[in-house]
Design an enzyme around this catalytic site. Sequence first.
Site, PDB file in Angstrom:
ATOM      1  CB  CYS A 185     -57.220 -92.955  20.017  1.00 26.94           C
ATOM      2  SG  CYS A 185     -56.780 -90.992  20.470  1.00 26.94           S
ATOM      3  CD  GLU A 210     -59.154 -98.297  17.992  1.00 26.17           C
ATOM      4  OE1 GLU A 210     -60.378 -98.158  17.488  1.00 26.17           O
ATOM      5  OE2 GLU A 210     -59.000 -97.263  17.779  1.00 26.17           O
TER       6      GLU A 210
HETATM    7  P1  NAD Z   1     -68.562 -95.837  20.743  1.00 26.65           P
HETATM    8  O1  NAD Z   1     -67.639 -94.986  18.763  1.00 26.65           O
HETATM    9  O2  NAD Z   1     -68.836 -96.707  20.821  1.00 26.65           O
HETATM   10  O3  NAD Z   1     -69.196 -94.386  21.178  1.00 26.65           O
HETATM   11  C1  NAD Z   1     -68.424 -93.395  21.145  1.00 26.65           C
HETATM   12  C2  NAD Z   1     -69.682 -92.381  21.172  1.00 26.65           C
HETATM   13  O4  NAD Z   1     -70.508 -92.723  20.867  1.00 26.65           O
HETATM   14  C3  NAD Z   1     -70.653 -93.266  22.617  1.00 26.65           C
HETATM   15  O5  NAD Z   1     -70.934 -91.792  23.412  1.00 26.65           O
HETATM   16  C4  NAD Z   1     -71.837 -93.346  22.151  1.00 26.65           C
HETATM   17  O6  NAD Z   1     -72.399 -93.649  23.108  1.00 26.65           O
HETATM   18  C5  NAD Z   1     -71.806 -92.857  20.569  1.00 26.65           C
HETATM   19  N1  NAD Z   1     -73.219 -93.452  19.775  1.00 26.65           N
HETATM   20  C6  NAD Z   1     -73.042 -94.463  19.592  1.00 26.65           C
HETATM   21  N2  NAD Z   1     -73.609 -94.355  18.444  1.00 26.65           N
HETATM   22  C7  NAD Z   1     -74.142 -93.665  17.918  1.00 26.65           C
HETATM   23  C8  NAD Z   1     -74.788 -93.078  17.007  1.00 26.65           C
HETATM   24  N3  NAD Z   1     -75.838 -93.887  16.308  1.00 26.65           N
HETATM   25  N4  NAD Z   1     -75.007 -91.445  16.845  1.00 26.65           N
HETATM   26  C9  NAD Z   1     -74.787 -90.333  17.529  1.00 26.65           C
HETATM   27  N5  NAD Z   1     -73.600 -91.025  18.998  1.00 26.65           N
HETATM   28  C10 NAD Z   1     -73.515 -92.984  19.363  1.00 26.65           C
HETATM   29  O7  NAD Z   1     -66.450 -95.272  21.469  1.00 26.65           O
HETATM   30  P2  NAD Z   1     -65.814 -96.105  22.263  1.00 26.65           P
HETATM   31  O8  NAD Z   1     -65.557 -97.233  22.268  1.00 26.65           O
HETATM   32  O9  NAD Z   1     -66.886 -94.432  23.179  1.00 26.65           O
HETATM   33  O10 NAD Z   1     -64.235 -95.416  22.113  1.00 26.65           O
HETATM   34  C11 NAD Z   1     -63.164 -96.163  21.455  1.00 26.65           C
HETATM   35  C12 NAD Z   1     -63.210 -95.811  20.335  1.00 26.65           C
HETATM   36  O11 NAD Z   1     -63.032 -94.271  20.228  1.00 26.65           O
HETATM   37  C13 NAD Z   1     -61.934 -96.655  20.099  1.00 26.65           C
HETATM   38  O12 NAD Z   1     -61.590 -96.173  18.670  1.00 26.65           O
HETATM   39  C14 NAD Z   1     -60.660 -94.955  19.840  1.00 26.65           C
HETATM   40  O13 NAD Z   1     -60.055 -94.785  18.981  1.00 26.65           O
HETATM   41  C15 NAD Z   1     -61.526 -93.854  19.406  1.00 26.65           C
HETATM   42  N6  NAD Z   1     -61.249 -92.745  20.344  1.00 26.65           N
HETATM   43  C16 NAD Z   1     -60.760 -91.597  18.979  1.00 26.65           C
HETATM   44  C17 NAD Z   1     -60.408 -90.571  19.476  1.00 26.65           C
HETATM   45  C18 NAD Z   1     -59.400 -89.622  18.580  1.00 26.65           C
HETATM   46  O14 NAD Z   1     -58.797 -88.134  19.054  1.00 26.65           O
HETATM   47  N7  NAD Z   1     -59.250 -90.196  17.467  1.00 26.65           N
HETATM   48  C19 NAD Z   1     -59.963 -90.117  20.764  1.00 26.65           C
HETATM   49  C20 NAD Z   1     -60.473 -91.398  21.758  1.00 26.65           C
HETATM   50  C21 NAD Z   1     -60.812 -92.046  21.623  1.00 26.65           C
END
Ligand code: NAD
Length: 525
Positions: free
Chosen positions: A277, A375
């Site tokens: 991130c 991103e």
């Molecule tokens: P994602 O949004 O696809 O998924 C994140 C989590 O949410 C997963 O566990 C997924 O199964 C769950 N999810 C999906 N739909 C949902 C719903 N409707 N309700 C509740 N949960 C749901 O993200 P990803 O691909 O796993 O991670 C990458 C993203 O995370 C990137 O955008 C990255 O920048 C961000 N990120 C942010 C930080 C931070 O600290 N700001 C840290 C790491 C990653």
Amino acid sequence: MASEARTVRTAIIVSTNPATGEVLAELPCATPDDVRAAVTRAKAAQPQWQATTVHDRIAVLRKFQQLLSEHRNDVAQLICREAGKPTAEALATEVLVVLDAAQFCIANAYRFLRDQPLPHANLAMKTKRGKLVHEPYGVIGIVAPWNYPFSIPAIETLGALVTGNAVVLKPSELTPLVALELQRLLLAAGLHPDLMQVVVGEGPAGAALVESAIDKLMFTGSVATGKRVGEAAARRLLPVVLELGGKDPMLVLDDADVEVATSGALWAAFMNAGQTCLSLERCYVHRSLYEPFLAKCREKIARLRVGNGIDSEVEIGPMIHQRQLKIVEEQVNDAVQRGARLLAGGKRLAELGPNFYAPTLLGDVTHDMRVMQEETFGPVLPVAPFDSDEDAIRLANDSEFGLAASVWTSSRRRGEAMAARIKAGTVMLNDMISCFGIAEAPHGGFKQSGIGRIHGEMGLREMVQTKYVDVDLIPRIRKVWWFGYGKQYQQQMNGLIDLLFAGSWGKKLQGALRSAGLFRRSTRI
Ligand code: NAD
């Protein structure tokens, strides 16, 4: 028959090694009922945990820390196999960060959780003693991403536990084994199994957790999912922390050290194959250093070692899956078609496996290209020149994201002045990403990058509800502000306000005389 097969498939989570395609495990997917049952168990177990002493909770964290330290290489290798990052990087950016976060909780929980006296300045309230009391929410739901499958849920879990909460964690469907390892270590450290439960599943399991009886949600993921989660949480006024995406800029000022800045840029853009991130996503270099900067980057990229991160010589592993790789490919192609100079990479490394993408350097990108707006989340370093500090600030701030940024300069004063003008949750001078390894430093974003903070004292604060407790020191006396209003009371009140707030000593004195009767006043009711 076909629909039965589909049902079976969606009910199983397949954990796969992104470097080799090897299936690591097949796990049953939690149903919404399983999620609700986990939260019910957590709710039942939490009060007893809250009632234990901070000393006892810290003892569990200490034991966890010791176990993690002993098994650090196994944990790092598991992270490597399931998430693809090199084992050495997993040690540095996941295991070490968690050991340090545990240390922060151990060292600070007593002080943080101690009741805090709240003296009153107002004369009329001097007969009361106030204090702030920090109470756990109850059950903290954690929804985690795959890119830091250990450190993100672990930091949140440790903060939640030390403050007396129970945790139900829904890890990414791509990295369930790492989450189960975190749980295994905590249970081995003596934690009751109901206090840290893992529900394995995809989005619907996360959605079920948001709708369940949890008391607070810590969500980390993309902006799109974060918005959906935020909406669902708002419907029931569930408090949330949202840690979302970023498009972090690096500003290389004209007095920066190009040798150092280029090494930093490559690490920040390519570590974890750019899937961080806090990755460097937009690089702006002062025009006077621009060509030397690009040349140095190009020369250093040629020396980077890409491969399966289980090999300790490897520096860049695979991307997590094909979908992410295609997004990166599209952004790079779009930039090249619109005039960017492709100086390195820009292609798949099929000989290593289907998820490998070469570390890519793009010069002459423009601010409006997709690679500078969306991103990227891949090993791409897009670089553009700027002409003045003013220009650099404008470019840095012209983004819907605001997670972090960095300024590269040999002048601390100049760097700090720039930092003050950048709209981001963190600004680092002459480094990037490592802020996440500083246990004391709050982590979180401005703008679309999120709401709330994890890490450090601000992270602990997210785990507690603060209660104000007020004790009256003269309980046998009726209060002067109770019923019994009238003309005299109004005059006395006016006097009191003058005594407290009038601009001159003369008026204050008059106010004191007029309000004198107030404290002798006996209320009518
Ligand atoms: P994602 O949004 O696809 O998924 C994140 C989590 O949410 C997963 O566990 C997924 O199964 C769950 N999810 C999906 N739909 C949902 C719903 N409707 N309700 C509740 N949960 C749901 O993200 P990803 O691909 O796993 O991670 C990458 C993203 O995370 C990137 O955008 C990255 O920048 C961000 N990120 C942010 C930080 C931070 O600290 N700001 C840290 C790491 C990653």
